[in-house]
Design a protein around this motif. Structure first.
Motif, mmCIF file in Angstrom:
data_model
loop_
_atom_site.group_PDB
_atom_site.id
_atom_site.type_symbol
_atom_site.label_atom_id
_atom_site.label_comp_id
_atom_site.label_asym_id
_atom_site.label_seq_id
_atom_site.Cartn_x
_atom_site.Cartn_y
_atom_site.Cartn_z
ATOM 1 N N LEU A 51 0.827 -1.202 0.000
ATOM 2 C CA LEU A 51 0.000 0.000 0.000
ATOM 3 C C LEU A 51 0.861 1.251 0.000
ATOM 4 C CD1 LEU A 51 -2.679 -0.908 2.717
ATOM 5 C CD2 LEU A 51 -2.894 -1.106 0.233
ATOM 6 N N ASP A 52 0.320 2.307 -0.591
ATOM 7 C CA ASP A 52 1.015 3.604 -0.589
ATOM 8 C C ASP A 52 0.608 4.463 0.604
ATOM 9 O OD1 ASP A 52 2.349 3.006 -2.956
ATOM 10 O OD2 ASP A 52 0.718 3.811 -4.193
ATOM 11 N N ASN A 81 -8.074 -4.329 0.740
ATOM 12 C CA ASN A 81 -7.759 -5.497 -0.110
ATOM 13 C C ASN A 81 -6.638 -6.356 0.460
ATOM 14 O OD1 ASN A 81 -9.719 -4.809 -2.054
ATOM 15 N ND2 ASN A 81 -8.317 -3.315 -2.935
ATOM 16 N N LEU A 82 -6.516 -6.372 1.771
ATOM 17 C CA LEU A 82 -5.452 -7.141 2.403
ATOM 18 C C LEU A 82 -5.926 -8.485 2.963
ATOM 19 C CD1 LEU A 82 -3.683 -4.235 4.302
ATOM 20 C CD2 LEU A 82 -2.879 -5.420 2.253
ATOM 21 N N ASN A 83 -7.220 -8.782 2.838
ATOM 22 C CA ASN A 83 -7.727 -9.997 3.464
ATOM 23 C C ASN A 83 -8.320 -10.970 2.454
ATOM 24 O OD1 ASN A 83 -7.841 -11.371 5.894
ATOM 25 N ND2 ASN A 83 -9.929 -10.734 6.358
ATOM 26 N N HIS A 84 -7.874 -10.900 1.190
ATOM 27 C CA HIS A 84 -8.393 -11.839 0.193
ATOM 28 C C HIS A 84 -8.048 -13.281 0.538
ATOM 29 C CE1 HIS A 84 -9.933 -8.741 -2.360
ATOM 30 N NE2 HIS A 84 -8.741 -8.216 -2.601
ATOM 31 N N THR A 139 0.805 -12.577 -3.752
ATOM 32 C CA THR A 139 2.001 -11.785 -3.569
ATOM 33 C C THR A 139 2.361 -11.806 -2.086
ATOM 34 O OG1 THR A 139 3.031 -9.652 -4.027
ATOM 35 C CG2 THR A 139 0.767 -9.601 -3.241
ATOM 36 N N SER A 140 3.582 -11.502 -1.787
ATOM 37 C CA SER A 140 4.011 -11.453 -0.392
ATOM 38 C C SER A 140 3.597 -10.111 0.204
ATOM 39 C CB SER A 140 5.524 -11.628 -0.294
ATOM 40 O OG SER A 140 5.929 -11.557 1.060
ATOM 41 N N ILE A 141 2.833 -10.177 1.268
ATOM 42 C CA ILE A 141 2.345 -8.973 1.947
ATOM 43 C C ILE A 141 2.991 -8.918 3.326
ATOM 44 C CG2 ILE A 141 0.315 -7.779 2.853
ATOM 45 C CD1 ILE A 141 -1.304 -9.232 0.622
#
Length: 148
Positions: A51-52, A81-84, A139-141
Motif C-alpha cells: 500500500l502507498d 484489499n489485504l484480506n483476500h 504476492t508477499s504482503i
C-alpha cells in the motif's frame, strides 16, 4: 569438641554451596513461552508493503495466556484489499510452529514473524495473498505493526 564445631561448620558450608548452585527446573521459561510473551499484547497494523498509504484503526490482540487473538477494524483491513486470503478473522485461537517463526490463526491463515521487538514496540508479519483483487496472483504482503 573443637573438631565437632569444625565438622559442623564444614558441613554447613558444603550444604550452602551445593544448594545454591542448583538451578530449580521450571523457573526458566521455555523458548515458546518467551516468544508468546514477545507477541502478547495489542498491536496496531499501521502499514503494508503493498500500500502507498498508512493503515489506521486496525489492531490485533494476541493473548498468550490462552492463545487467543482478536481483531478490531477488520472491515478496514478487508477494504484495503489485504484480506483476500482470509488471513485474519475477527477472533479465534493461534499457535506457533516448532521453529517459533509462524503464527497459525484458527480461523484464519499463517503469519510469518519477520521481526518482533516488544521493547521498541515493533512487529512485522508477512503472508501470501492475492493483491489487489481476489483474482490476482498471490504476492508477499508484509504488515508493519506497533505495540499499543
Amino acid at each position: 569438641m573443637k573438631s565437632n564445631i569444625k565438622l559442623i561448620a564444614l558441613l554447613a558450608i558444603s550444604f550452602t554451596v551445593v544448594f545454591s548452585s542448583c538451578k530449580k527446573k521450571g523457573n526458566e521459561p521455555t523458548p515458546e513461552e518467551e516468544k508468546l510473551e514477545e507477541i502478547s499484547g495489542t498491536w496496531a497494523i499501521v502499514g503494508a508493503n503493498v500500500l502507498d498509504t498508512d493503515i489506521t484503526g486496525v489492531t490485533i490482540n494476541f493473548n498468550a495466556d490462552n492463545k487467543t487473538y482478536s481483531v478490531t477494524g477488520l472491515a478496514t483491513f478487508t477494504d484495503s484489499n489485504l484480506n483476500h486470503a482470509e488471513v485474519l478473522d475477527s477472533s479465534g485461537s493461534f499457535d506457533l510452529n516448532d521453529n517459533l517463526d509462524v503464527i497459525t490463526l484458527t480461523p484464519g491463515g499463517e503469519l510469518s514473524i519477520g521481526n518482533v521487538n516488544k521493547e521498541t514496540g515493533d512487529l512485522t508479519l508477512s503472508y501470501s495473498g492475492p493483491f489487489p483483487k481476489a483474482t490476482d496472483n498471490e504476492t508477499s504482503i508484509t504488515l508493519t505493526l506497533v505495540l499499543q
